[in-house]
Motif scaffolding. Structure first.
Motif, PDB file in Angstrom:
ATOM      1  N   LEU A 219      82.935  71.967  65.206  1.00 17.34           N
ATOM      2  CA  LEU A 219      82.239  71.813  66.483  1.00 17.34           C
ATOM      3  C   LEU A 219      83.073  71.008  67.476  1.00 17.34           C
ATOM      4  O   LEU A 219      83.105  71.317  68.674  1.00 17.34           O
ATOM      5  N   GLY A 220      83.755  69.979  66.975  1.00 18.78           N
ATOM      6  CA  GLY A 220      84.612  69.191  67.858  1.00 18.78           C
ATOM      7  C   GLY A 220      85.704  70.033  68.483  1.00 18.78           C
ATOM      8  O   GLY A 220      85.998  69.916  69.680  1.00 18.78           O
ATOM      9  N   GLN A 221      86.288  70.900  67.670  1.00 20.92           N
ATOM     10  CA  GLN A 221      87.320  71.804  68.178  1.00 20.92           C
ATOM     11  C   GLN A 221      86.738  72.753  69.219  1.00 20.92           C
ATOM     12  O   GLN A 221      87.323  72.959  70.286  1.00 20.92           O
TER      13      GLN A 221
ATOM     14  N   VAL B   6      87.011  63.299  64.151  1.00 25.44           N
ATOM     15  CA  VAL B   6      85.565  63.525  64.046  1.00 25.44           C
ATOM     16  C   VAL B   6      85.219  64.133  62.687  1.00 25.44           C
ATOM     17  O   VAL B   6      84.216  63.779  62.068  1.00 25.44           O
ATOM     18  N   ALA B   7      86.064  65.052  62.227  1.00 27.19           N
ATOM     19  CA  ALA B   7      85.841  65.665  60.913  1.00 27.19           C
ATOM     20  C   ALA B   7      85.887  64.621  59.806  1.00 27.19           C
ATOM     21  O   ALA B   7      85.038  64.606  58.905  1.00 27.19           O
ATOM     22  N   LEU B   8      86.870  63.736  59.861  1.00 23.80           N
ATOM     23  CA  LEU B   8      86.967  62.667  58.864  1.00 23.80           C
ATOM     24  C   LEU B   8      85.754  61.745  58.949  1.00 23.80           C
ATOM     25  O   LEU B   8      85.233  61.277  57.922  1.00 23.80           O
ATOM     26  N   GLY B   9      85.290  61.486  60.178  1.00 21.01           N
ATOM     27  CA  GLY B   9      84.084  60.686  60.358  1.00 21.01           C
ATOM     28  C   GLY B   9      82.877  61.347  59.720  1.00 21.01           C
ATOM     29  O   GLY B   9      82.054  60.684  59.065  1.00 21.01           O
TER      30      GLY B   9
ATOM     31  N   PHE C 137      79.115  60.077  71.975  1.00 24.74           N
ATOM     32  CA  PHE C 137      79.048  61.539  71.872  1.00 24.74           C
ATOM     33  C   PHE C 137      79.497  62.031  70.492  1.00 24.74           C
ATOM     34  O   PHE C 137      78.924  62.976  69.949  1.00 24.74           O
ATOM     35  N   TYR C 138      80.500  61.403  69.916  1.00 23.91           N
ATOM     36  CA  TYR C 138      80.994  61.846  68.614  1.00 23.91           C
ATOM     37  C   TYR C 138      79.906  61.743  67.544  1.00 23.91           C
ATOM     38  O   TYR C 138      79.849  62.552  66.617  1.00 23.91           O
ATOM     39  N   SER C 139      79.041  60.737  67.674  1.00 26.21           N
ATOM     40  CA  SER C 139      77.972  60.594  66.688  1.00 26.21           C
ATOM     41  C   SER C 139      77.013  61.775  66.759  1.00 26.21           C
ATOM     42  O   SER C 139      76.423  62.165  65.749  1.00 26.21           O
ATOM     43  N   GLN C 140      76.872  62.356  67.938  1.00 22.25           N
ATOM     44  CA  GLN C 140      76.000  63.511  68.093  1.00 22.25           C
ATOM     45  C   GLN C 140      76.580  64.758  67.441  1.00 22.25           C
ATOM     46  O   GLN C 140      75.858  65.596  66.912  1.00 22.25           O
ATOM     47  N   ILE C 141      77.900  64.889  67.477  1.00 21.46           N
ATOM     48  CA  ILE C 141      78.549  66.008  66.787  1.00 21.46           C
ATOM     49  C   ILE C 141      78.286  65.909  65.290  1.00 21.46           C
ATOM     50  O   ILE C 141      77.922  66.892  64.636  1.00 21.46           O
ATOM     51  N   ILE C 142      78.442  64.695  64.748  1.00 20.33           N
ATOM     52  CA  ILE C 142      78.198  64.498  63.318  1.00 20.33           C
ATOM     53  C   ILE C 142      76.712  64.646  63.006  1.00 20.33           C
ATOM     54  O   ILE C 142      76.338  65.229  61.977  1.00 20.33           O
TER      55      ILE C 142
END
Length: 388
Positions: free
Chosen positions: A186-188, A200-203, A281-286
């Motif tokens: 999703l980040g990509q 983000v994937a590692l997170g 925002f990154y927390s929302q992706i996860i």
């Protein structure tokens, strides 16, 4: 698609053991034990094929189609029990004389699957170390996780199938690996630079690392948690954050995302119950990756749902809790990568998806495989039950 055969004569030939030279099947009365490689369309499954979840991979009395044989091969089922007559009335022996097994391409990418299952094994081993308060070895994680992540970014349809692999017993490890893959994907797709979506994937992969510090009795419990047990579970993002806090390779933004992956924009999340302005925002992706995989997977306390039903629920029931940019991207990608996918409908019919309207993703336009009729699931009141 299933065919009801109860009460019908399915065999009229002599009973007794049967073995055909050069063929990998055995006959005993009206049923036969057959190697999956010898199956042909029209065979009737007498005994359900068990999967890793509480629901059968393929239920009994199913008339097998190429997609079923495909699934059996992909999941490495060796033998199945079928009727000695096909749905056409022809005996299996007669039909096998003039049938050459088709070289059906597996619905599951073999290389991806093996690497994914290897990653789950690595996570299980590391999780055991974390229970003993061992630190996170990020260089080692990158070594086995990043190649899989890059494969997932290329084999987009595998994102639709990750839930097939999860089982109740190993859910924790499947979930963490899948959460990392979906978050990176999703980040990509959301336009992050390569270095950022890898972060983000590692997170996503490490967001539940803190579950290793939760009481094993709670993790193994199949029933509802008490208020005290739930309070302990809700501390796992804090534990996860503490575990990644000193990892210099991870950015501060991703560390905050690990801490906040259960926070919700409306302030109803945990562990801090912060609202939109304080949530990265990154927390929302996860978070979206987390809830999507959780709802599509079999868990001890909740049955899995199809990706299409999950997306609809996230859109409607969870509205206001997640960043709509992430939801919109997930819905659009689900629509684009699912066209051509074989699905089982809520009426047990097999169908091929031909169009998905992002505004109603749970009810795509499909073509029935049995009759080739086009229909809208919304108009017919049907939904997608399973994705193959």
């Amino acid at each position: 698609m299933q065919t009801e055969i109860a009460g019908k004569e399915v065999d009229s030939i002599s009973k007794g053991p049967f073995c055909k030279v050069g063929r990998m099947w055995r006959k005993a009365g009206k049923k036969m034990q057959v190697n999956v490689n010898e199956l042909m369309p029209g065979c009737i499954l007498i005994k359900e094929v068990e999967g890793k979840t509480s629901r059968p991979l393929i239920p009994e009395n199913t008339v097998l189609h190429p997609v079923h044989i495909n699934v059996l091969r992909a999941f490495r089922i060796r033998e199945v029990e079928i009727s000695s007559r096909l749905s056409s009335g022809e005996t299996f022996e007669e039909a096998s004389e003039h049938y050459e097994p088709e070289d059906v391409e597996a619905t599951v990418n073999e290389e991806f699957r093996e690497e994914y299952l290897s990653a789950v094994h690595h996570h299980r081993r590391m999780f055991t170390k974390w229970k003993n308060r061992s630190g996170i070895d990020l260089p080692e994680i990158r070594e086995w996780f990043l190649p899989l992540l890059f494969k997932a970014s290329e084999a987009r349809q595998e994102i639709l199938r990750l839930h097939h692999y999860s089982s109740e017993n190993d859910y924790m490890h499947h979930h963490s690996v899948a959460m990392g893959l979906i978050a990176g994907y999703l980040g990509q797709r959301l336009g992050l630079e390569k270095g950022e979506w890898i972060q983000v994937a590692l997170g996503g992969l490490l967001s539940d690392a803190g579950m290793a510090l939760i009481s094993p009795e709670i993790l193994k419990k199949s029933g509802s948690l008490s208020a005290g047990e739930m309070a302990e579970v809700r501390q796992h993002p804090v534990h996860s954050y503490r575990m990644v806090e000193d990892l210099t390779v991870l950015s501060k933004k991703v560390k905050y995302a690990v801490l906040q992956h259960h926070e919700r924009l409306d302030g109803t999340g945990y562990p801090l119950a912060v609202s939109q302005k304080k949530i990265h925002f990154y927390s929302q992706i996860i978070a979206v990756s987390d809830v999507y995989h959780a709802m599509t997977s079999e868990r001890p306390y909740r049955k899995k749902q199809s990706p299409f039903k999950v997306i609809e629920e996230i859109q409607k029931e969870q509205f206001g809790k997640y960043d709509m940019r992430v939801i919109k991207m997930l819905v659009e990608d689900l629509a684009s990568i699912s066209v051509g996918t074989t699905v089982k409908l809520s009426n047990e019919e097999l169908a091929t998806i031909v169009f998905v309207d992002p505004s109603t993703p749970a009810h795509p336009m499909v073509r029935l495989q049995r009759s080739q009729v086009l229909l809208s699931l919304k108009d017919e009141g049907l939904h997608v039950e399973e994705v193959y």
